[in-house]
Design an enzyme around this catalytic site. Structure first.
Site, PDB file in Angstrom:
ATOM      1  CG  HIS A  33       0.095  -7.300  -0.937  1.00  0.00           C
ATOM      2  ND1 HIS A  33      -0.775  -8.621  -0.816  1.00  0.00           N
ATOM      3  CD2 HIS A  33      -0.578  -6.427  -0.855  1.00  0.00           C
ATOM      4  CE1 HIS A  33      -1.926  -7.918  -0.719  1.00  0.00           C
ATOM      5  NE2 HIS A  33      -1.875  -6.739  -0.987  1.00  0.00           N
ATOM      6  CB  SER A 187      -6.279  -9.379  -0.762  1.00  0.00           C
ATOM      7  OG  SER A 187      -5.013  -9.033  -0.720  1.00  0.00           O
TER       8      SER A 187
END
Ligand code: PAF
Length: 279
Positions: A33, A187
């Site tokens: 990210h 994630s």
């Protein structure tokens, strides 16, 4: 760095600040990210990251409730990365009433692969992304948004949506960040045990082997079945391992040439991982 929770506050924070470069996320941020944020900062005058776990894109049996929510740590990482604004709406801010109007993506692109195994997933993604785009870009009239190539089909669906609705938004693709083992950062890697983390590199390896075999020629369906059997033998439950054309994600007539991508999704224990490899 400003943190805002409502669309009104976001628009006020953006007023007069020029062209936004936007990174939508569901939080639990990792280096992947952050690389998107770094890329975004090169494409706009003000960088915005959103953190919102979007219920609409989860099936009832999926991990919406247990999806890791690490807001304070996420904000610290974004601040260190030089992000200007974090947009973290609550469910009531983004969905003040049941979302009965939805963005229905082209089934040819959105009902295959991920969309086949997660029905309605891309409708949920497109609907929230359209809402986030309205929130972020309404004041500037346009800008840039960055999506990771790890979610290959999602990137294609969003590009097509932007094109068909003539949204004044440049979609920037960011290459997949990987651990040293080759494991694509996600994630959901935080669900993996230490042992599973080592095993998890098998997915990217299986895609590499499949891509090489496809280039050499042979029956593609058989090569894909062999690749899935190989992963199964290592304890995975694959949904698909397949070779597709980059342009439309359809099966190629001849995999020995052309711009192709190997895509895979498989469950290791209860964790579903996806990855892809262009070749
Ligand atoms: O890729 C994701 O994290 C999500 O699908 C997105 C684009 C933030 C929409 O909820």
């Amino acid at each position: 760095m400003q943190i805002v929770h409502t669309i009104a506050d976001l628009r006020a924070a953006l007023a007069g600040r020029g062209r936004p470069a936007f990174v939508p996320t569901m939080g639990n941020l990792h280096e992947g990210h952050l690389s998107l944020v770094r890329l975004a900062r090169r494409h706009g005058e003000v960088s915005v990251a959103s953190i919102f776990v979007n219920r609409l894109q989860f099936l009832p049996h999926e991990d919406f409730d247990s999806y890791p929510r690490t807001f304070a740590a996420d904000c610290a990482k974004l601040e260190a990365e030089g992000c200007d604004i974090v947009f973290a709406p609550g469910e009531k801010d983004l969905y003040p009433e049941p979302q009965t109007f939805k963005v229905q993506p082209d089934p040819q692109l959105a009902d295959i692969l991920e969309g086949h195994f997660r029905p309605g997933f891309f409708t949920g993604v497109c609907t929230v992304v359209m809402k986030l785009f309205q929130a972020v870009f309404a004041t500037s009239g346009g800008g840039a948004a960055v999506f990771g190539q790890k979610d290959y089909q999602q990137l294609m669906v969003i590009r097509r949506m932007v094109q068909q609705f003539a949204l004044p938004i440049d979609i920037i693709a960011a290459s997949t960040a990987r651990a040293g083992s080759g494991l694509a950062l996600s994630s959901r890697n935080s669900y993996l045990s230490d042992d599973q983390r080592v095993q998890a590199m098998a997915l990217s390896q299986a895609l590499q082997t499949l891509a090489q075999a496809a280039r050499r020629g042979g029956n593609l369906a058989e090569l894909e079945a062999q690749a899935m059997a190989g992963l199964r033998a290592k304890g995975w439950e694959p949904d698909y391992l397949t070779v597709r054309q980059r342009s439309d994600l359809l099966a190629p007539a001849d995999a020995t040439q052309g711009e192709l991508v190997a895509l895979g999704a498989a469950r290791l224990g209860s964790t579903r991982l996806i990855d892809n490899l262009e070749f």
